[in-house]
Design an enzyme around this catalytic site. Structure first.
Site, PDB file in Angstrom:
ATOM      1  N   MET A  35      43.925  41.014  43.755  1.00 52.85           N
ATOM      2  CA  MET A  35      43.959  40.014  44.527  1.00 52.85           C
ATOM      3  C   MET A  35      45.304  39.652  43.519  1.00 52.85           C
ATOM      4  SD  MET A  35      40.381  38.767  45.706  1.00 52.85           S
ATOM      5  CE  MET A  35      39.578  38.117  44.239  1.00 52.85           C
ATOM      6  N   HIS A  39      46.586  41.674  34.668  1.00 56.96           N
ATOM      7  CA  HIS A  39      46.816  42.106  33.456  1.00 56.96           C
ATOM      8  C   HIS A  39      46.730  42.817  32.981  1.00 56.96           C
ATOM      9  CE1 HIS A  39      42.662  42.724  34.513  1.00 56.96           C
ATOM     10  NE2 HIS A  39      42.367  41.830  34.848  1.00 56.96           N
ATOM     11  N   HIS A  42      44.196  45.880  35.011  1.00 56.21           N
ATOM     12  CA  HIS A  42      45.078  46.209  36.836  1.00 56.21           C
ATOM     13  C   HIS A  42      46.141  47.967  36.002  1.00 56.21           C
ATOM     14  CE1 HIS A  42      44.098  42.564  37.241  1.00 56.21           C
ATOM     15  NE2 HIS A  42      43.666  42.195  38.501  1.00 56.21           N
ATOM     16  N   GLY A 152      38.845  49.240  39.663  1.00 52.80           N
ATOM     17  CA  GLY A 152      37.956  49.282  38.124  1.00 52.80           C
ATOM     18  C   GLY A 152      36.760  49.002  38.201  1.00 52.80           C
ATOM     19  N   LYS A 154      35.162  47.670  36.256  1.00 53.31           N
ATOM     20  CA  LYS A 154      34.400  46.097  35.644  1.00 53.31           C
ATOM     21  C   LYS A 154      33.609  45.530  36.931  1.00 53.31           C
ATOM     22  CE  LYS A 154      35.435  41.582  34.444  1.00 53.31           C
ATOM     23  NZ  LYS A 154      35.289  40.898  35.873  1.00 53.31           N
TER      24      LYS A 154
HETATM   25  O1  PAF Z   1      38.558  43.977  42.838  1.00 54.85           O
HETATM   26  C1  PAF Z   1      39.494  42.718  43.600  1.00 54.85           C
HETATM   27  O2  PAF Z   1      40.348  42.465  42.911  1.00 54.85           O
HETATM   28  C2  PAF Z   1      39.099  43.001  44.786  1.00 54.85           C
HETATM   29  O3  PAF Z   1      37.763  43.076  45.245  1.00 54.85           O
HETATM   30  C3  PAF Z   1      39.841  44.250  45.210  1.00 54.85           C
HETATM   31  C4  PAF Z   1      39.123  45.382  46.449  1.00 54.85           C
HETATM   32  C5  PAF Z   1      41.220  43.970  45.534  1.00 54.85           C
HETATM   33  C6  PAF Z   1      39.380  43.255  47.962  1.00 54.85           C
HETATM   34  O4  PAF Z   1      40.403  42.067  47.757  1.00 54.85           O
END
Ligand code: PAF
Length: 285
Positions: A35, A39, A42, A152, A154
């Protein structure tokens, strides 16, 4: 590695046009759904994807359907230019950043719900959240048709929900979970950490410390009920406003473990509110 600048596509048609030649050349494709507000956590997922595939697509979409009406959809950090620079530097091949209208066209009426594993923990605290996640992840997997997708740990429950939906719907994708990346003081990296005030930031690592203490307690023979209660007490005493849950659960299907001493693979999961910020974390047992 791709060349700078990072190609960005915003529609499914453009996305498929970009992927088609990779497929023709039989290149392995990985998807890292995000989303944004990227950081190091990711970026570690991007590196894991690069180690397992020739091409890496990162999707950036703040998915409205996974936020409840009183949650932080409008306030969620959005830093696309910064994210693009990070991904270009990381050697990502393509960014898919659709608009809300491209993802949810007028008349959109479909929802993917995963029973059981979605129901406790965040599923209970955030009604509708996992249906929003499962729906958007199903769409992203159908849009990109990747060989593998990286999420992740997390968001440990989210990872198990996605593993379940991929198995149940026979989606031909390998799902990899990337280890949690932490700050030096143990706080799990999260885009939402940006909401913390400096005093809250100094208290926040206690979430990880309490879960880690619970895990050590279990390994030393303490009961599930005892370690859970101690963690909740420690968080409230440290200044957390509210503890949604601290629970020890089966590491695969997240079913509740009995109150006694545990024997198999387990995970301690916690969610607690500090000021206005809801933090989640988890630790293996
Ligand atoms: O973990 C996230 O950032 C969100 O839940 C995802 C998997 C991108 C779905 O919108």
């Amino acid at each position: 590695m791709s060349t700078y600048p990072l190609p960005i596509v915003r529609t499914v048609a453009e996305l498929r046009r970009k992927i088609a030649p990779w497929r023709q050349h039989r290149e392995r494709v990985a998807l890292v759904p995000t989303m944004g507000a990227l950081h190091e956590g990711h970026l570690s997922l991007v590196r894991m994807a690069q180690q397992n595939a020739r091409r890496v697509i990162v999707s950036l979409f703040v998915n409205p359907t996974q936020f409840g009406p009183s949650e932080d959809f409008a306030a969620y950090p959005r830093h696309e230019a910064h994210d693009v620079a990070l991904l270009a530097k990381a050697g990502c091949d393509l960014m898919f950043a659709p608009t809300v209208e491209a993802m949810y066209a007028p008349g959109f009426s479909t929802s993917v719900t995963v029973a059981k594993v979605s129901e406790p923990l965040d599923g209970a605290s955030r009604p509708g959240h996992f249906a929003g996640v499962a729906t958007v992840v199903t769409k992203l997997l159908l849009q990109t048709a990747p060989d593998l997708a990286v999420f992740g740990e997390k968001d440990f429950q989210q990872l198990q929900v996605i593993r379940r939906l991929v198995a149940d719907l026979d989606i031909p994708v390998e799902v990899l979970g990337g280890p949690i990346v932490r700050a030096e003081d143990g706080l799990a990296l999260s885009s939402r950490n940006a909401y913390l005030t400096p005093p809250e930031r100094s208290i926040a690592p206690l979430l990880h410390r309490s879960l880690a203490r619970a895990s050590r307690g279990l390994q030393a023979g303490a009961t599930v009920a005892k370690v859970e209660a101690e963690a909740v007490d420690a968080l409230l005493a440290a200044g957390f406003a509210h503890v949604d849950y601290v629970e020890v659960r089966d590491a695969h299907d997240l079913t509740r473990l009995g109150p006694g001493v545990i024997r198999g693979g387990a995970r301690v999961l916690g969610a607690a509110v500090l000021g206005k910020t809801r933090l989640i974390d988890n630790v293996a047992v």
